[in-house]
Design a protein around this motif. Structure first.
Motif, mmCIF file in Angstrom:
data_model
loop_
_atom_site.group_PDB
_atom_site.id
_atom_site.type_symbol
_atom_site.label_atom_id
_atom_site.label_comp_id
_atom_site.label_asym_id
_atom_site.label_seq_id
_atom_site.Cartn_x
_atom_site.Cartn_y
_atom_site.Cartn_z
ATOM 1 N N ARG A 299 16.964 -71.727 10.185
ATOM 2 C CA ARG A 299 18.113 -71.340 9.366
ATOM 3 C C ARG A 299 18.255 -72.259 8.162
ATOM 4 N NH1 ARG A 299 24.412 -70.365 10.792
ATOM 5 N NH2 ARG A 299 24.731 -72.239 9.560
ATOM 6 N N ALA B 77 6.192 -67.634 8.425
ATOM 7 C CA ALA B 77 6.992 -66.438 8.720
ATOM 8 C C ALA B 77 6.484 -65.785 9.995
ATOM 9 C CB ALA B 77 6.911 -65.466 7.555
ATOM 10 N N HIS C 2 12.353 -64.372 10.972
ATOM 11 C CA HIS C 2 12.463 -65.749 11.446
ATOM 12 C C HIS C 2 11.208 -66.529 11.073
ATOM 13 C CE1 HIS C 2 15.365 -63.634 14.014
ATOM 14 N NE2 HIS C 2 16.051 -64.747 13.862
ATOM 15 N N TYR C 3 11.298 -67.834 11.279
ATOM 16 C CA TYR C 3 10.179 -68.708 10.929
ATOM 17 C C TYR C 3 9.804 -69.599 12.096
ATOM 18 C CZ TYR C 3 11.328 -67.371 6.190
ATOM 19 O OH TYR C 3 11.567 -66.640 5.065
ATOM 20 N N GLU D 280 15.783 -71.102 5.656
ATOM 21 C CA GLU D 280 16.210 -69.877 4.968
ATOM 22 C C GLU D 280 17.233 -70.204 3.874
ATOM 23 O OE1 GLU D 280 15.008 -66.989 4.897
ATOM 24 O OE2 GLU D 280 16.607 -66.015 3.739
ATOM 25 N N ARG E 216 15.335 -71.632 1.049
ATOM 26 C CA ARG E 216 14.546 -70.591 0.377
ATOM 27 C C ARG E 216 15.408 -69.846 -0.643
ATOM 28 N NH1 ARG E 216 12.210 -65.680 0.989
ATOM 29 N NH2 ARG E 216 13.937 -64.973 2.281
ATOM 30 N N GLN E 217 16.690 -69.655 -0.286
ATOM 31 C CA GLN E 217 17.575 -68.933 -1.201
ATOM 32 C C GLN E 217 18.045 -69.805 -2.362
ATOM 33 O OE1 GLN E 217 20.573 -66.694 0.872
ATOM 34 N NE2 GLN E 217 19.046 -65.848 2.274
ATOM 35 N N MET F 76 19.173 -66.460 13.193
ATOM 36 C CA MET F 76 19.454 -66.755 11.797
ATOM 37 C C MET F 76 20.933 -66.596 11.458
ATOM 38 S SD MET F 76 17.376 -67.864 9.636
ATOM 39 C CE MET F 76 15.748 -67.187 9.870
#
Ligand SMILES: [Fe+2]
Length: 276
Positions: free
Chosen positions: A140, A182, A187-188, A143, A146-147, A4
């Motif tokens: 990444r 998740a 990590h995903y 992520e 997501r933010q 990430m």
């Protein structure tokens, strides 16, 4: 995994991913841990298909990967566990046996998310032109999304948002699941893709709008060298990558008919160094 916080810019500076010596697990583990992939090299350079099978077995043994996994889609079709990826007259496979580009995807069309953790791609002979393999740090990008837009990212986590449907003529099979899940360590796992096989199932107009935003974000980000690397494998090189966390694709290629591009592929439910 440190995936990430890593990026591919440094690795891609020379236009190529980092190639380790063959079977140096210490260095290769580091690369896999940090970047999700590594390329090992045969000591002999150019190899025959027979050498390639032997060297793939050595890579499996050194990295704690079990026997190759036969994917559900091919299990009834008598496909060998190590598949030849090459142009083949008369084949009905829409991706393996053509020189056409292949869109972003993860291997294991019908498997649950995260099932196939590792893919090995061994290059016996490169194409005359093209044929690069693309890797995308999809987790990444997710992520980031997501933010910035948690509502859009949330749609990609929903368990029935994405169907993947076989495009092999006469084989009507589809598997539905999330795009990301998740893994519990920050990590995903992913089954992100945008190509011929995807069917999207937003449950209402609001979700349709969120999905459109999410896919737009991926399209805008996926050419950034921080999260994407393009590799042109040479004869005797073996790409090991985490199919559960990276998406991949392939550039169009042209062949010399006398010595066509030949890659060998095997899939594994283990990740290097952490047998399940
Ligand atoms: Fe693939």
């Amino acid at each position: 995994m440190r995936l990430m916080t890593s990026d591919y810019t440094e690795l891609a500076a020379s236009g190529r991913g980092y190639v380790t010596d063959l079977l140096r697990p210490d260095r290769t583990y580091d690369l896999l841990e940090g970047y999700g992939f590594a390329v090992t090299r045969s000591p002999s350079g150019a190899v025959s298909a027979k050498d390639a099978h032997r060297e793939m077995a050595a890579v499996r043994a050194d990295f704690g990967l079990g026997e190759p996994y036969a994917p559900l889609l091919y299990r009834d079709r008598g496909a060998p566990p190590v598949t030849e990826v090459t142009r083949k007259a008369g084949s009905d496979h829409p991706a393996f046996h053509t020189g056409a580009a292949q869109g972003w995807h993860t291997d294991g069309l019908l498997e649950d998310i995260g099932t196939i953790r590792t893919t090995l791609l061994y290059c016996v002979r490169p194409a005359r032109g093209g044929g690069r393999t693309f890797l995308l740090n999809a987790g990444r990008v997710f992520e980031e999304l997501r933010q910035r837009d948690p509502e859009a990212a949330g749609v990609l986590l929903r368990g029935t948002i994405l169907g993947r449907r076989s495009t092999i003529p006469g084989v009507v099979r589809e598997a539905v699941g999330p795009v990301f899940a998740a893994l519990g360590d920050g990590h995903y796992a992913t089954r992100y893709g945008e190509g011929q096989v995807e069917r999207w199932y937003p449950k209402d107009a609001a979700e349709q709008r969120c999905l459109a935003r999410a896919l737009r974000y991926f399209r805008a980000r996926r050419d950034d060298p921080d999260v994407r690397i393009d590799l042109l494998l040479q004869s005797g090189q073996c790409l090991i990558f985490r199919n559960d966390v990276l998406a991949h694709g392939r550039e169009y290629f042209t062949d010399d008919p006398r010595c066509p591009r030949l890659l060998l592929r095997s899939l594994h439910t283990d990740a290097p160094g952490c047998a399940s």
